[in-house]
Design an enzyme around this catalytic site. Structure first.
Site, PDB file in Angstrom:
ATOM      1  N   SER A   1       0.870  -1.187   0.000  1.00  0.00           N
ATOM      2  CA  SER A   1       0.000   0.000   0.000  1.00  0.00           C
ATOM      3  C   SER A   1       0.899   1.226   0.000  1.00  0.00           C
ATOM      4  CB  SER A   1      -0.905   0.001   1.230  1.00  0.00           C
ATOM      5  OG  SER A   1      -1.796  -1.079   1.190  1.00  0.00           O
TER       6      SER A   1
ATOM      7  N   LYS B   1      -7.163   1.738  -2.573  1.00  0.00           N
ATOM      8  CA  LYS B   1      -6.727   1.323  -1.237  1.00  0.00           C
ATOM      9  C   LYS B   1      -6.721   2.508  -0.274  1.00  0.00           C
ATOM     10  CE  LYS B   1      -5.237  -1.008   2.217  1.00  0.00           C
ATOM     11  NZ  LYS B   1      -4.010  -1.807   2.298  1.00  0.00           N
TER      12      LYS B   1
ATOM     13  N   LYS C   1       0.639   5.741   7.998  1.00  0.00           N
ATOM     14  CA  LYS C   1       1.262   5.883   6.684  1.00  0.00           C
ATOM     15  C   LYS C   1       0.206   6.024   5.598  1.00  0.00           C
ATOM     16  CE  LYS C   1       2.155   2.284   4.492  1.00  0.00           C
ATOM     17  NZ  LYS C   1       1.505   1.388   3.502  1.00  0.00           N
TER      18      LYS C   1
END
Length: 299
Positions: free
Chosen positions: A95, A170, A238
């Protein structure tokens, strides 16, 4: 049986590799920290570098923590790009940044190879059960070539669009997950502070319109105080950074995403960055000076 490469045998990568291996494929793997006991039971070929994986395999999967990790594994001196030959396919299931993904794809395409960005949702549980949701960006032909391998790892597999579209999906997923965790945290904290049994409140809500997978799984974690990951807070931080950076570039306001990130930041500042992201509730508990439920006794 095909020669498949996989780089990254962490919490997600190891069970994904095992599912590929159990599907009858020869695996060539590389990991920065080889795990003991060997999750692949010694049946995979461990390679000295990412370049060696790319030399030996026709399709190379990456499952790494962040954008700089992917860039390094792809393009360092002994990276994937150094071992590629025309006609191979690189599939990044990490990701990472949608913008950087487009750049990586262009560089791999210039070597005569296809590139798919295919991040996943479902966590360690989904990786072990081969029930991951896989969101894919890239060309149709490469997607159809890799689809049988995706089906060994996941259930809901969607080609969303061109390179970068998988990573964009995502990021959208992580916004929804973070905000739903935050909503469940607030609801159970409110109920607990008001004197209701949060376990019974959760049970009641599971039968109504507020029901969700987050309420089911992460609500139970909040009540039972089981915050072992799962999916760590520092990794979700993140992902929300990617959302907020992208929003700034696009001129879009994501106010509640920013709030969820501040709650994750509060957890991290209090030494909880490696806990499961359901522990976001701990930030709200600190502000309220009240836990949703008492912590389990330690012995």
């Amino acid at each position: 049986m095909a020669g498949i490469g996989l780089i990254g045998l962490g919490v997600m990568g190891a069970p994904m590799a095992l599912n590929l291996q159990n599907g009858g494929h020869q695996l060539f793997v590389h990991t920065r920290t080889r795990r003991e006991p060997d999750p692949l039971d010694g049946k995979a070929r461990y390679c000295a570098s990412a370049a060696e994986v790319a030399q030996r395999a026709d399709i190379i999967f990456l499952m790494l923590p962040d954008t700089p990790d992917v860039q390094k594994v792809l393009f360092d001196e002994h990276g994937v790009a150094a071992g590629l030959s025309a006609g191979k396919v690189v599939v990044d299931m990490s990701s990472i940044s949608p913008m950087e993904t487009k750049v990586f794809a262009e560089r791999i395409n210039a070597l005569g190879c296809a590139y798919l960005d295919a991040p996943v949702s479902g966590g360690e549980v989904g990786a072990k059960a081969a029930s991951l949701t896989i969101m894919v960006g890239g060309p149709d032909a490469a997607f159809e070539q890799v689809r049988p391998l995706f089906e060994l790892m996941g259930k809901n597999i969607t080609l969303v669009g061109d390179n970068g579209a998988g990573q964009t999906t995502k990021v959208a997923n992580q916004i929804i997950v973070a905000l739903t965790i935050e909503a469940v945290s607030e609801a159970l904290l409110f109920a607990s502070k008001a004197g209701a049994d949060p376990a019974k409140v959760r049970q009641a809500l599971m039968g109504g319109f507020a029901s969700s997978r987050i309420l089911e799984v992460h609500g139970e974690r909040m009540v039972k105080r089981t915050f072992n990951p799962g999916f760590r807070i520092d990794l979700h931080q993140k992902d929300l950074n990617l959302a907020l950076q992208g929003a700034r570039a696009l001129g879009v306001a994501l106010p509640n995403t920013a709030t969820a990130q501040e709650l994750f930041n509060t957890c991290a500042a209090n030494g909880m960055g490696r806990l499961d992201h359901s522990a976001l509730c701990r930030a709200l508990e600190l502000m309220a000076n009240h836990p949703i439920a008492p912590d389990a006794p330690t012995h």
